[in-house]
Design an enzyme around this catalytic site. Sequence first.
Site, PDB file in Angstrom:
ATOM      1  N   GLY A  67      -0.383   1.522   4.876  1.00 53.65           N
ATOM      2  CA  GLY A  67      -0.010   0.351   5.662  1.00 53.65           C
ATOM      3  C   GLY A  67       0.814  -0.654   4.889  1.00 53.65           C
ATOM      4  N   SER A  68       0.303  -1.854   4.756  1.00 51.92           N
ATOM      5  CA  SER A  68       1.081  -3.007   4.336  1.00 51.92           C
ATOM      6  C   SER A  68       1.603  -2.925   2.913  1.00 51.92           C
ATOM      7  CB  SER A  68       0.230  -4.276   4.484  1.00 51.92           C
ATOM      8  OG  SER A  68       0.944  -5.404   4.042  1.00 51.92           O
ATOM      9  N   CYS A  69       2.834  -3.437   2.733  1.00 51.98           N
ATOM     10  CA  CYS A  69       3.448  -3.572   1.416  1.00 51.98           C
ATOM     11  C   CYS A  69       2.829  -4.716   0.619  1.00 51.98           C
ATOM     12  CB  CYS A  69       4.944  -3.824   1.563  1.00 51.98           C
ATOM     13  SG  CYS A  69       5.819  -2.593   2.551  1.00 51.98           S
ATOM     14  N   THR A  70       1.982  -5.531   1.263  1.00 45.74           N
ATOM     15  CA  THR A  70       1.375  -6.699   0.618  1.00 45.74           C
ATOM     16  C   THR A  70       0.203  -6.304  -0.266  1.00 45.74           C
ATOM     17  OG1 THR A  70       2.060  -7.972   2.552  1.00 45.74           O
ATOM     18  CG2 THR A  70       0.514  -9.044   1.103  1.00 45.74           C
ATOM     19  N   TYR A 612      -5.311  -5.045  11.638  1.00 40.73           N
ATOM     20  CA  TYR A 612      -5.583  -5.927  10.505  1.00 40.73           C
ATOM     21  C   TYR A 612      -6.426  -7.149  10.870  1.00 40.73           C
ATOM     22  CZ  TYR A 612      -1.868  -3.373   8.035  1.00 40.73           C
ATOM     23  OH  TYR A 612      -1.106  -2.404   7.440  1.00 40.73           O
TER      24      TYR A 612
END
Length: 659
Positions: A67-70, A612
């Site tokens: 999922g997220s690049c964060t 999320y």
Amino acid sequence: MTTIMSHDHHLATSSSPTIKAPALYTDTPLSFWGGISPTSGKVIDVTHPLHNASISHKVFCLPSGRGSCTGSQVMLELILNGVGPRVLIVREVDVILCVGVIIAQEFFDGKETPVVCVVGEEQFRQLLSDGDDVLSVTINDNGRDIVIENETGNSFTARNLLALEQPSDASLSLPDSLISNDENPSQAKALAMKTIQRVASISNASELIPITSAHIDAVTYIGPGGLRFVQKLVELGGKVAVPTTLNSQSVDRRRWQSLGVDEVYAANANSVGDAYLKMGCDGGSFTCAPYLLPGRPKKGEDIMWYVALCSFGMQIDIEENTKRNPPQMMHFFVRGESNAVVYSNSVIGARTEKYADYFDILAAIVGAVPKVGVHVSENRLPSILIDAENLIKDHFLPALNDAQQLSDMRYGLDSFFPAMGWLCGKLSDGRIPLIVGFDALPRVTADNLKGFCAAFGTTGTAPLFHMANITPEAIGEEVVENLMMKITPDKRVVATKEDLKLAYETLDGGRDISSDAVQLVALGNPHLSLTELEQLSEMVDIDNRPKNNNVDVIACLGRHVYTEGSQYIPKLETYGVKFINDTCWCMLLDPPIIPRNTNATILTNSAKYASYGPGLTNRRLRFASLYECIEASKSGRVSRGGMPQWLRSFSTLACRHLP
């Protein structure tokens, strides 16, 4: 397995000779953003098998992030807060998690950081099978090899992903096109180049390539570490070398006071954005949907112009699209927002990896990235087939025909695409999929693909999918057949009715049999497009009922769409819709924007936010179509266990593998 044995609580450094710590295992990938608390180290993803377990001070064994690049931002904050893992053992290289550790090493002197090593599929399966309570990890003198040993003395060697190696090939210097502008590099650029070279080493890159633009994801304020990082870049003279847009930050820069945001939090959040603006980023962007911004491909760039038109709501004619020759797109970008990465690669045909937060701004400063992953043509080929043909023809199309005959929006057909995106990301198993069956639909809009891409990015790890006869690199029967021939029989999966039901039920996981009340309708994740804004204005006018006073309706959208759609704003505001710019739902974590009552229900049409949101907000999330969201804003409630009309007849489980 979760162990609760007690050991010395120091984070491991890459120079530690031996580390012995409790082990924590999972065979399910985990997004660190929305999945792990950066302040406690606990797993907050309510759908993950490790929910409520802590990764702090453990040897944490997982296949990869997702999922997220964060995730890199979360990793940095975990390290700075002293609650990170001692060792990360991953099945496959995960650059996003590595970047968080590298930033701690390069920009925060003296901070102890975890060891990160990759073991491969066979050894990872063995680790899970053994399930030892404690593992010992030893870094060999060469720094590149790591020995992992269990309690019975069995051991094997893994690769240290963070080994400090100097690039051995001169090609890992700046491309010739950039050297002329690099006579007096700033300290920020020198440090950025060093970090990019380390990431290139992890990825086994042989050269760097210039980029034409960048979109920065790391604009979110999730802790003081990220703020200090970007401020340090400014202090060291950092300036972007290419046109650079910004993702959503953590507050609306113009409305934060009227929205009741805490003053200290707003100051920190705006300081992050201010620092990026000082480095030359576009102050009019702040959107998680950069493909909706001006600067889209110009007329004459055939498919680029064509897709750009679609991005503003034009319907993609499948029959006409299949007649086109596949375009040869060679535009290189940096995209650090997962939905934008998937959309840029898949729908536009541009080329960008799923870049970690922090790496994105460093690449923008340098103007180059490692030539790896989907920047390389052969790496863009699909390696798994997801067959949705029968699912769409036998079940979705009849519902679509019924809805067309009735001219009725109540069938909630738009929720099909994010639900399918979430499912296809899950079924792709970290691979680039070729998805077949969608070309049976009479039309697919850019908004449909936007919702699909965002959902795919939450469950999938690949930065790209191909949709047969819809996305630009899979147009034409001959092209599709050639792609299918390269996929081995064991990597062919059927998307079944039961799969889709389970996907929808997971996204709609906030169902509560005791209450069907809704307190907040959350729209615009990713940010609303102009056509979605228009549809919203039409839906509130379907009947004369006003908005329920007990329901807030809040929509996030970029400043550009807000201005371009100004004819729709007054009517929607009169109805009771509140608009927020500059930020998005994955950053809006606290009251008063979200309900104060922890038992409140948030209804959304975003599969990304439905995924999320529960972990980020500690609130119940319901998932529905845009029409159902507006209906709930009037009635104050949503069906407790109901499903959309197109899904109600799904009941039997089909065979998962093609013969």
